[in-house]
Design a protein around this motif. Structure first.
Motif, PDB file in Angstrom:
ATOM      1  N   LYS A 213      -1.507  -3.533  -4.330  1.00 18.90           N
ATOM      2  CA  LYS A 213      -1.092  -3.824  -2.961  1.00 18.90           C
ATOM      3  C   LYS A 213      -1.854  -5.035  -2.459  1.00 18.90           C
ATOM      4  O   LYS A 213      -3.093  -5.046  -2.446  1.00 18.90           O
ATOM      5  CB  LYS A 213      -1.361  -2.615  -2.058  1.00 18.90           C
TER       6      LYS A 213
ATOM      7  N   ASP B 214      -6.524  -3.826   3.770  1.00 17.13           N
ATOM      8  CA  ASP B 214      -5.507  -2.881   3.322  1.00 17.13           C
ATOM      9  C   ASP B 214      -4.998  -3.140   1.911  1.00 17.13           C
ATOM     10  O   ASP B 214      -4.013  -2.532   1.487  1.00 17.13           O
ATOM     11  CB  ASP B 214      -4.320  -2.894   4.294  1.00 17.13           C
TER      12      ASP B 214
ATOM     13  N   SER C 252      -5.304  -3.369  -2.458  1.00 18.96           N
ATOM     14  CA  SER C 252      -5.895  -2.596  -3.537  1.00 18.96           C
ATOM     15  C   SER C 252      -5.362  -3.074  -4.876  1.00 18.96           C
ATOM     16  O   SER C 252      -4.268  -3.652  -4.954  1.00 18.96           O
ATOM     17  CB  SER C 252      -5.610  -1.100  -3.378  1.00 18.96           C
TER      18      SER C 252
ATOM     19  N   TYR D 296      -7.162   7.736  -7.194  1.00 19.77           N
ATOM     20  CA  TYR D 296      -6.922   6.735  -8.221  1.00 19.77           C
ATOM     21  C   TYR D 296      -8.193   5.935  -8.505  1.00 19.77           C
ATOM     22  O   TYR D 296      -9.138   5.916  -7.711  1.00 19.77           O
ATOM     23  CB  TYR D 296      -5.796   5.799  -7.786  1.00 19.77           C
TER      24      TYR D 296
ATOM     25  N   ASN E  42      -8.705   2.910  -8.377  1.00 15.05           N
ATOM     26  CA  ASN E  42      -8.955   1.800  -7.454  1.00 15.05           C
ATOM     27  C   ASN E  42      -9.480   2.272  -6.103  1.00 15.05           C
ATOM     28  O   ASN E  42      -9.591   1.489  -5.164  1.00 15.05           O
ATOM     29  CB  ASN E  42      -7.676   0.983  -7.262  1.00 15.05           C
TER      30      ASN E  42
ATOM     31  N   GLU F 279      -7.996   4.383  -4.084  1.00 17.49           N
ATOM     32  CA  GLU F 279      -6.921   4.823  -3.206  1.00 17.49           C
ATOM     33  C   GLU F 279      -6.668   6.319  -3.392  1.00 17.49           C
ATOM     34  O   GLU F 279      -6.891   6.885  -4.475  1.00 17.49           O
ATOM     35  CB  GLU F 279      -5.631   4.054  -3.515  1.00 17.49           C
ATOM     36  N   THR F 280      -6.206   6.973  -2.352  1.00 15.08           N
ATOM     37  CA  THR F 280      -5.756   8.365  -2.423  1.00 15.08           C
ATOM     38  C   THR F 280      -4.308   8.436  -1.970  1.00 15.08           C
ATOM     39  O   THR F 280      -3.892   7.667  -1.087  1.00 15.08           O
ATOM     40  CB  THR F 280      -6.608   9.284  -1.543  1.00 15.08           C
ATOM     41  N   GLN F 281      -3.554   9.346  -2.569  1.00 14.38           N
ATOM     42  CA  GLN F 281      -2.141   9.469  -2.222  1.00 14.38           C
ATOM     43  C   GLN F 281      -1.707  10.927  -2.371  1.00 14.38           C
ATOM     44  O   GLN F 281      -2.030  11.586  -3.346  1.00 14.38           O
ATOM     45  CB  GLN F 281      -1.293   8.576  -3.130  1.00 14.38           C
TER      46      GLN F 281
END
Length: 428
Positions: free
Chosen positions: A155, A306, A308, A328, A330, A332-334
């Motif tokens: 991103k 914002d 990544s 993840y 990197n 990040e969480t999802q």
């Protein structure tokens, strides 16, 4: 002859007590079965013979039968485990499963991921949950819960926010020189950012006080990362000005240039909005949230952006609402999915099909499927299992009671047999 009826009464007692012993034996056998609910045999008397017809009274019973075998739906103990996919329900509700024999339900939360990435039970029934959209938001769409094996896409940075203090005590005003950035600025700091291919770049921000309550900032990146720049020099990618009020609040912020042109096939002229807070004049804000100019040493308090890089899953976890979240590589969480729970008007009437599974029956009512902790449904405990509700001490007491009942009914039959022998002896 009335004595003959006592034989059949005794036989009914043997049959009923024998069935009750079977229920107790089943409870004892499942004392360690995850999510198992102990059952109870409930007796009913058989229609009696009335000696006075419809006048009532003076009735002789005809024995006993099993009227119902009902599960005792109390909450089992929730024990902590070390397995991420162990889930326990505290309260009402059943996990929704799909398999070759259709839809079924269970309280057994000893789950796992199969070789295809689906969340399944030990007999490979797929656990159902609410899916997520492209933005990771839970939507009202029921389906199989599947482990995401693909890379999470990179991103690009589109915005960044900085909260810092710039020292108002500085008196020696300067003119910033991009050739000598560290020598001609009053304060500098580094910020990470990402291009459209997920490559990380370090942008150095240089702040220079140009007048009372006025500062300029310049963002510079290593020249070897910027298209058309010299590799042995730093390349300017953005610049702007900041203005403050007499009491140190952020009054204005203007981004005067932007030239984020990273190499390696990334999108040119990448648009990145840099914000230093809610400025009074520029953003019609209060000037309280964000950067300030106070009489203390210049310092970066916090920053965020914002963007990544691409990443793979490092870890998975469930929360108390049954939401499966992936972490993840990197950072990040999802959200992946949310466990669905089914609630029934009469769960005692659910039909057992083995393997800790139940199916909808006519008397149970239709399942009302929804999210945990909604409309009376229970709470999900991760890394936990609900133990069996069987109380072994109570089951052994019931075992003794029903054993004596069985023996007493056998005595009824043997006693009646002796009386019939006396009748036969009348002829001798």
């Amino acid at each position: 002859m009335g004595v003959l009826s006592s034989l059949y009464t005794g036989v009914s007692g043997l049959a009923a007590q024998g069935e009750a012993l079977g229920v107790i034996g089943d409870n004892i056998a499942n004392a360690n079965t995850v999510g198992f609910k102990a059952s109870r045999a409930e007796f009913q008397d058989i229609v009696a013979k009335s000696l006075k017809g419809i006048l009532g009274g003076n009735q002789i019973g005809r024995g006993v039968k099993i009227g119902a075998v009902n599960p005792i739906l109390v909450q089992g103990n929730v024990d902590a485990t070390e397995k991420v996919t162990d889930l326990a329900i505290a309260g009402d509700g059943y996990y929704v499963l799909k398999g070759t024999d259709g839809e079924s339900f269970t309280r057994d939360g000893s789950l796992k991921f199969d070789k295809e990435g689906y969340l399944v039970t030990n007999d490979f029934q797929r656990v159902q949950g609410f899916q997520t959209d492209d933005k990771g938001s839970i939507i009202n769409k029921l389906g199989d819960i599947k482990f995401p094996r693909a890379l999470v896409p990179a991103k690009a940075t589109t915005s960044m926010k900085l909260d810092l203090n710039l020292d108002s005590r500085i008196q020696n005003l300067r003119q910033f020189d991009p050739k000598k950035p560290y020598d001609t600025c009053h304060y500098s700091t580094g910020i990470e950012m990402y291009d459209t291919q997920g490559n990380k770049h370090l942008m150095n921000l240089f702040f220079t006080k140009t007048a009372d309550r006025t500062w300029s900032y310049t963002g510079m990146v290593d020249g070897k990362e910027i298209t058309g720049a010299k590799e042995d020099e730093m390349a300017q990618v953005c610049s702007g000005t900041l203005g403050f009020t007499t009491d140190g609040k952020l009054d204005t912020q203007v981004q005067t240039s932007s030239a984020f042109n990273f190499k390696g096939g990334a999108q040119q002229n990448q648009q990145i909005k840099i914000s230093f807070g809610d400025s009074i004049t520029s953003d019609k804000g209060t000037g309280m949230n964000g950067s300030k100019q106070y009489g203390k040493e210049s310092d970066l308090i916090s920053w965020q952006q914002d963007g990544s890089a691409a990443g793979t899953i490092n870890n998975l976890s469930f929360n108390d609402e049954g939401i499966l979240t992936a972490l993840y590589s990197n950072g990040e969480t999802q959200d992946i999915a949310q466990i669905a729970l089914a609630k029934f008007e009469n769960p005692e009437a659910l039909f057992k099909v083995g393997n800790n599974r139940l199916k909808e029956a006519r008397d149970s009512g239709a399942p009302a499927i929804g999210a945990p902790q909604r409309a009376g449904r229970g709470k999900i405990f991760a890394k936990s299992l609900e133990r069996s509700t069987v109380d072994l001490a109570l089951e052994f007491v019931n075992l003794i009671q029903n054993q004596r009942g069985f023996q007493a009914n056998a005595k009824t039959i043997t006693t009646t047999d002796e009386l019939l022998g006396e009748v036969i002896n009348l002829k001798r």
